[in-house]
Design a protein around this motif. Structure first.
Motif, PDB file in Angstrom:
ATOM      1  N   ASP A 116       3.089  13.925  -0.242  1.00  0.00           N
ATOM      2  CA  ASP A 116       3.710  15.100  -0.862  1.00  0.00           C
ATOM      3  C   ASP A 116       5.126  14.771  -1.313  1.00  0.00           C
ATOM      4  OD1 ASP A 116       1.427  16.416  -0.164  1.00  0.00           O
ATOM      5  OD2 ASP A 116       2.291  17.405   1.601  1.00  0.00           O
ATOM      6  N   SER A 117       5.503  15.325  -2.447  1.00  0.00           N
ATOM      7  CA  SER A 117       6.872  15.142  -2.942  1.00  0.00           C
ATOM      8  C   SER A 117       7.749  16.244  -2.368  1.00  0.00           C
ATOM      9  CB  SER A 117       6.892  15.194  -4.476  1.00  0.00           C
ATOM     10  OG  SER A 117       6.148  14.115  -5.009  1.00  0.00           O
ATOM     11  N   ARG A 118       8.503  15.908  -1.324  1.00  0.00           N
ATOM     12  CA  ARG A 118       9.388  16.892  -0.704  1.00  0.00           C
ATOM     13  C   ARG A 118      10.500  16.180   0.046  1.00  0.00           C
ATOM     14  NH1 ARG A 118       9.288  17.912   4.787  1.00  0.00           N
ATOM     15  NH2 ARG A 118       7.734  16.785   6.021  1.00  0.00           N
ATOM     16  N   ARG A 119      11.613  16.881   0.238  1.00  0.00           N
ATOM     17  CA  ARG A 119      12.668  16.361   1.101  1.00  0.00           C
ATOM     18  C   ARG A 119      12.348  16.757   2.538  1.00  0.00           C
ATOM     19  NH1 ARG A 119      17.617  14.581  -0.375  1.00  0.00           N
ATOM     20  NH2 ARG A 119      18.536  15.460   1.515  1.00  0.00           N
ATOM     21  N   PHE A 120      12.534  15.832   3.435  1.00  0.00           N
ATOM     22  CA  PHE A 120      12.365  16.148   4.849  1.00  0.00           C
ATOM     23  C   PHE A 120      13.496  17.088   5.262  1.00  0.00           C
ATOM     24  CE2 PHE A 120      10.025  12.224   4.362  1.00  0.00           C
ATOM     25  CZ  PHE A 120       8.909  12.422   5.168  1.00  0.00           C
ATOM     26  N   ASP A 121      13.191  18.051   6.140  1.00  0.00           N
ATOM     27  CA  ASP A 121      14.226  19.022   6.516  1.00  0.00           C
ATOM     28  C   ASP A 121      15.206  18.408   7.525  1.00  0.00           C
ATOM     29  OD1 ASP A 121      13.153  19.239   9.155  1.00  0.00           O
ATOM     30  OD2 ASP A 121      11.796  20.840   8.518  1.00  0.00           O
ATOM     31  N   GLU A 122      16.271  19.167   7.829  1.00  0.00           N
ATOM     32  CA  GLU A 122      17.343  18.651   8.693  1.00  0.00           C
ATOM     33  C   GLU A 122      16.846  18.289  10.085  1.00  0.00           C
ATOM     34  OE1 GLU A 122      20.563  21.379   8.804  1.00  0.00           O
ATOM     35  OE2 GLU A 122      21.147  21.055   6.718  1.00  0.00           O
ATOM     36  N   GLU A 123      15.926  19.093  10.624  1.00  0.00           N
ATOM     37  CA  GLU A 123      15.420  18.816  11.964  1.00  0.00           C
ATOM     38  C   GLU A 123      14.633  17.508  11.985  1.00  0.00           C
ATOM     39  OE1 GLU A 123      12.684  20.853  15.487  1.00  0.00           O
ATOM     40  OE2 GLU A 123      13.108  21.953  13.637  1.00  0.00           O
ATOM     41  N   GLU A 124      13.850  17.265  10.949  1.00  0.00           N
ATOM     42  CA  GLU A 124      13.082  16.019  10.878  1.00  0.00           C
ATOM     43  C   GLU A 124      14.008  14.818  10.735  1.00  0.00           C
ATOM     44  OE1 GLU A 124       8.925  17.262   8.694  1.00  0.00           O
ATOM     45  OE2 GLU A 124      10.784  17.419   7.545  1.00  0.00           O
ATOM     46  N   GLU A 125      15.040  14.972   9.908  1.00  0.00           N
ATOM     47  CA  GLU A 125      15.995  13.872   9.725  1.00  0.00           C
ATOM     48  C   GLU A 125      16.736  13.586  11.025  1.00  0.00           C
ATOM     49  OE1 GLU A 125      19.996  12.947   7.084  1.00  0.00           O
ATOM     50  OE2 GLU A 125      18.326  14.028   6.135  1.00  0.00           O
ATOM     51  N   ALA A 126      17.139  14.644  11.729  1.00  0.00           N
ATOM     52  CA  ALA A 126      17.851  14.466  12.994  1.00  0.00           C
ATOM     53  C   ALA A 126      16.963  13.785  14.028  1.00  0.00           C
ATOM     54  CB  ALA A 126      18.320  15.818  13.521  1.00  0.00           C
ATOM     55  N   PHE A 127      15.671  14.150  14.027  1.00  0.00           N
ATOM     56  CA  PHE A 127      14.740  13.530  14.978  1.00  0.00           C
ATOM     57  C   PHE A 127      14.613  12.031  14.704  1.00  0.00           C
ATOM     58  CE2 PHE A 127      10.475  12.010  16.043  1.00  0.00           C
ATOM     59  CZ  PHE A 127      10.398  12.346  17.375  1.00  0.00           C
ATOM     60  N   GLY A 132       0.775  -1.236   0.000  1.00  0.00           N
ATOM     61  CA  GLY A 132       0.000   0.000   0.000  1.00  0.00           C
ATOM     62  C   GLY A 132       0.799   1.274   0.000  1.00  0.00           C
ATOM     63  N   GLU A 133       2.055   1.234  -0.470  1.00  0.00           N
ATOM     64  CA  GLU A 133       2.858   2.458  -0.436  1.00  0.00           C
ATOM     65  C   GLU A 133       2.896   3.174  -1.780  1.00  0.00           C
ATOM     66  OE1 GLU A 133       6.886   1.576   0.647  1.00  0.00           O
ATOM     67  OE2 GLU A 133       7.035  -0.136  -0.671  1.00  0.00           O
ATOM     68  N   ASP A 134       1.992   2.787  -2.701  1.00  0.00           N
ATOM     69  CA  ASP A 134       1.978   3.352  -4.047  1.00  0.00           C
ATOM     70  C   ASP A 134       1.837   4.877  -4.054  1.00  0.00           C
ATOM     71  OD1 ASP A 134       0.683   0.803  -3.530  1.00  0.00           O
ATOM     72  OD2 ASP A 134       0.577   0.551  -5.713  1.00  0.00           O
ATOM     73  N   ALA A 135       1.007   5.378  -3.141  1.00  0.00           N
ATOM     74  CA  ALA A 135       0.675   6.809  -3.180  1.00  0.00           C
ATOM     75  C   ALA A 135       1.701   7.689  -2.483  1.00  0.00           C
ATOM     76  CB  ALA A 135      -0.699   7.031  -2.525  1.00  0.00           C
ATOM     77  N   TYR A 136       2.729   7.112  -1.869  1.00  0.00           N
ATOM     78  CA  TYR A 136       3.651   7.900  -1.053  1.00  0.00           C
ATOM     79  C   TYR A 136       4.963   8.135  -1.807  1.00  0.00           C
ATOM     80  CZ  TYR A 136       0.172   6.532   2.345  1.00  0.00           C
ATOM     81  OH  TYR A 136      -1.026   6.321   2.986  1.00  0.00           O
ATOM     82  N   HIS A 137       5.317   9.414  -1.909  1.00  0.00           N
ATOM     83  CA  HIS A 137       6.485   9.791  -2.710  1.00  0.00           C
ATOM     84  C   HIS A 137       7.701  10.137  -1.834  1.00  0.00           C
ATOM     85  CE1 HIS A 137       3.918   9.795  -6.213  1.00  0.00           C
ATOM     86  NE2 HIS A 137       3.044  10.548  -5.549  1.00  0.00           N
ATOM     87  N   SER A 138       7.487  10.912  -0.776  1.00  0.00           N
ATOM     88  CA  SER A 138       8.616  11.293   0.089  1.00  0.00           C
ATOM     89  C   SER A 138       9.005  10.117   0.972  1.00  0.00           C
ATOM     90  CB  SER A 138       8.231  12.485   0.972  1.00  0.00           C
ATOM     91  OG  SER A 138       7.871  13.586   0.181  1.00  0.00           O
ATOM     92  N   PHE A 139      10.321   9.941   1.126  1.00  0.00           N
ATOM     93  CA  PHE A 139      10.848   8.798   1.885  1.00  0.00           C
ATOM     94  C   PHE A 139      12.016   9.269   2.760  1.00  0.00           C
ATOM     95  CE2 PHE A 139      13.978   5.474   2.520  1.00  0.00           C
ATOM     96  CZ  PHE A 139      13.255   4.309   2.760  1.00  0.00           C
TER      97      PHE A 139
END
Length: 755
Positions: free
Chosen positions: A131-142, A103-110
């Protein structure tokens, strides 16, 4: 996000099973990060595949049923490369791998982060969005931080056998890593020692007397109610009505039908009252601690206080003496000397302490009593292993829980071989400690208790290279008087006379704290310890030195050694105090003689001032344990970095050689009294360096003597040259092991070195 992270960690730690913890993580992480999907993949230790184990947002029917290889998909790449992966269009990445039905067909950001514990990849934590976007640095660090927190939970669950969903007890064979406390192999059944009124330390224990446990619980509750009412009555004239209302809150908590019924339910299911109380109260404490509201967080303290009060009455009512089976393995959060003393020695096969170090008081006692011991087994779920089969490997610092038949037979054979070797070596006790070509190497012992004396002399000790004077201090609830010290020291000096006894002045601090003289520091190993303490307290130092002098009257076999010396000023100050004590006693009419004075070389500064130190004293003695840890910046009592502690590290070997050369340049003798001195593998190396004496635990004395008597001294300089030119500690050990094997001495190595 820090507050959110704390809340998730607390909730995860309170989860009863691994699966429950994973479910909490995926739901809470998705909520905090605002993502539609959060997934945990766990690596199967047997196949290496990454299994879809918990999820928020994808198909729950596939949990536990689909998996990826480390060479498959984005999740596999995160695990293989051991680093986060942040993608705006996951489906466009060349490593994207489609799992049908998930069921991950609809998800673009990873965004994926590896879950790593002690260099091993345990799994991958993933969040996804439409949504097609890069996660920001704070989200990646979390997410990376969350993965690091999850790593410990998964590692513990895997070690305890609770890696399967909905499993909440230890069932499988497992090995737990600790610190070698006392050498040997102990095989037996766990008996868990419970400290008074510590809810978190109560072991799980089955009871067949359900009605008796229910009655005990009810009685304990009523006793606490009476205590609260009595305390309220005493303070009625001292507190305002609002403050007195706190006691009413306590009474309402004690009458709360919810948690009371939970305790009673567990008792009816077969748990003893103390265990039922501990599990229920701990769960409620965690629940309140994870709440955002400060009022409810404070209720966690109230519940903890009441839980301890009830537990104390339960412990008082449960007064039957503990039954110690044959081959008892004593287990506890922090074992103490008094706990050790409760077990009949003939029944004690080994000990395991969740906390503590190889220098803990109980570890010193264990070595003196030849009880295989592991300290610092921090991952051991000790409250869940009552009556379990355990193997204590005191050589490597491992605890084997529910050992497989193969593991059991392996260690049984090691134990039998060890005993047979020890008995076979007894014929060497009266033979000289010298090589085949006549080079003498005196073997001394490290002592701290009178129990050490008889065994040391039976095994042919030629003197005491280190008498730990802190042991008499540890055995009391106050500083021992001068006369008490004199009597203890006299016993040691008299027992070994005319052989020399080297008494180290009081060495506390670091991981050795006196209960009545606590030293609380953030970094105790670099703090107030050893000679620093006693020079700051000359009243303690002078009393101790006077007691040593008095004890030596008529024997003249005393040597005094100063610990933790880092500069020449410390030696000068100590010598001045020793001279003062000596002069006063001579003036008072004591018939004593000035003893040899030496310093311990155990910090790098002392290595590079060894010649200046030798000019001031009569001998040098290397403390290889501390010297190694300071040179390598490795706390030898920390299981996380214990693998980095290598006494054969080339830097350590170079320092050992520098000290010998410096001491001999000033015509002074140089000995060594750390663990390295008692390692049969090291004996040829230390002889070749020129050490004048090796001092060790008496258990190792005959092994080392056997190696010395099988060695050709003329061959050792070439061996030393090879060792000094090696690049790693492993190379040195392989070289030495091969040399001993070629000389037919492989059997003399400790089991840990040959297994």
């Amino acid at each position: 996000m820090l507050s959110a992270l704390r809340g998730i960690v607390q909730a995860v730690n309170a989860a009863p099973t691994l699966q429950a913890a994973l479910d909490i993580i995926v739901s809470r992480v998705a909520e905090v990060m605002g993502t539609e999907v959060c997934t945990v993949y766990l690596r199967d230790p047997d196949t290496g595949r990454l299994i879809f184990m918990a999820n928020q947002g994808l198909n729950p029917d596939l949990i536990g049923k689909v998996s990826l290889g480390v060479d498959e998909g984005l999740v596999g790449q995160v695990a293989r490369r051991e680093e986060p992966l942040n993608l705006e269009h996951a489906e466009k990445h060349p490593n994207f791998f489609y799992l049908p039905g998930i069921g991950e067909d609809a998800y673009h950001s990873f965004l994926g982060a590896p879950i790593i514990h002690q260099r091993n990849v345990l799994g991958v934590l993933v969040v996804q969005q439409k949504d097609s976007r890069r996660f920001d640095e704070e989200e990646e660090a979390f997410l990376v931080t969350m993965s690091a927190q999850l790593a410990g939970v998964i590692a513990h669950a895997r070690a305890t056998g609770s890696i399967a969903p909905a499993q909440d007890s230890v069932v499988a064979s497992a090995t737990f890593k600790g610190i070698a406390g006392a050498p040997g192999v102990g095989i037996g059944r766990a008996v868990v020692m419970v400290p008074a009124t510590e809810l978190s330390s109560v072991p799980r224990r089955h009871s067949d007397d359900t009605e008796g446990e229910l009655a005990a619980f009810s009685s304990a509750l009523e006793s606490v109610r009476n205590d609260i009412r009595s305390l309220s009555d005493k303070l009625v004239d001292q507190l305002s009505p609002e403050e007195l209302a706190l006691f009413d809150v306590y009474l309402r908590i004690l009458d709360d039908g919810v948690w009371l019924s939970e305790v009673e339910e567990k008792i009816r299911a077969g748990e003893w009252a103390q265990g039922a109380l501990s599990q229920v109260v701990s769960s409620h404490i965690h629940t309140f601690e994870t709440m955002e509201d400060d009022y409810f967080k404070d209720r966690a303290t109230d519940i903890k206080d009441l839980g301890r009060r009830v537990l104390s009455y339960l412990q008082a009512s449960h007064s039957e003496p503990t039954v110690y089976p044959d081959n008892t393995v004593l287990v506890g959060e922090e074992l103490t000397a008094s706990m050790l003393g409760e077990v009949p020695r003939e029944k004690l096969a080994g000990m395991v302490s969740v906390r503590g170090s190889s220098n803990s008081h109980v570890a010193i006692l264990a070595r003196a009593m030849s009880i295989p011991t592991v300290m610092g087994a921090s991952d051991l779920p000790y409250t869940q292993i009552e009556h379990a089969d355990l193997i204590v490997d005191g050589y490597s610092g491992a605890v084997h829980y529910n050992p497989t038949p193969e593991v059991y037979e392996h260690f049984k054979l090691l134990s039998e071989e060890d005993q047979a070797l020890t008995q076979g070596l007894e014929a060497l006790r009266d033979l000289a400690s010298e090589t085949l070509d006549g080079h003498r190497m005196p073997l001394w012992v490290n002592t701290g208790l009178m129990a050490d004396v008889a065994r040391s002399l039976d095994r042919g000790a030629e003197g005491v290279g280190l008498y730990r004077t802190e042991v008499p201090f540890l055995l009391r609830e106050r500083f021992p008087s001068e006369e008490e010290q004199r009597m203890v020291y006299r016993e040691q000096l008299l027992a070994f006379a005319p052989l020399p006894v080297t008494m180290r002045t009081l060495d506390v601090g670091g991981d050795k704290a006196l209960p009545y003289f606590p030293i609380e520091e953030e970094n105790p190993f670099l703090g107030w310890r050893g000679i620093r303490v006693t020079l700051d307290h000359p009243e303690i130092f002078l009393v101790q030195v006077r007691a040593m002098f008095k004890a030596s009257e008529g024997l003249d076999n005393l040597r005094i050694m100063l610990p933790m010396i880092s500069n020449v000023q410390e030696v000068d100050e100590a010598l001045e105090l020793i001279k003062r004590a000596y002069d006063e006693l001579v003036e008072d009419g004591w018939d004593i003689h000035w003893p040899p004075i030496g310093v311990m070389v155990e910090v790098p500064a002392a290595v590079y001032q060894a010649r200046q130190l030798a000019q001031r004293v009569d001998f040098l003695s290397v403390g290889s344990n501390d010297l190694t840890q300071y040179l390598l910046a490795v706390d030898r009592n920390n299981t996380r970095v214990a693998d980095l502690y290598h006494a054969y590290h080339p830097a350590v070997l170079n320092c050992l050689k520098i000290v010998v050369d410096a001491g001999h340049a000033e015509g002074k003798s140089v000995g060594i009294c750390g663990e390295l001195a008692g390692d049969p593998l090291a004996a040829p190396l230390l002889m070749a360096m020129g050490y004048d004496m090796l001092s060790m635990n008496d258990n190792n004395l005959l092994r080392v003597k056997a190696v010395i008597r099988s060695s050709q001294y003329s061959d050792l300089p070439a061996l030393l040259d090879q060792a000094m030119n090696a690049d790693t500690a492993d190379e040195v050990q392989v070289l030495l092991r091969r040399a001993l094997a070629d000389a037919g001495m492989e059997r003399l190595l400790p089991p840990a070195a040959t297994s």
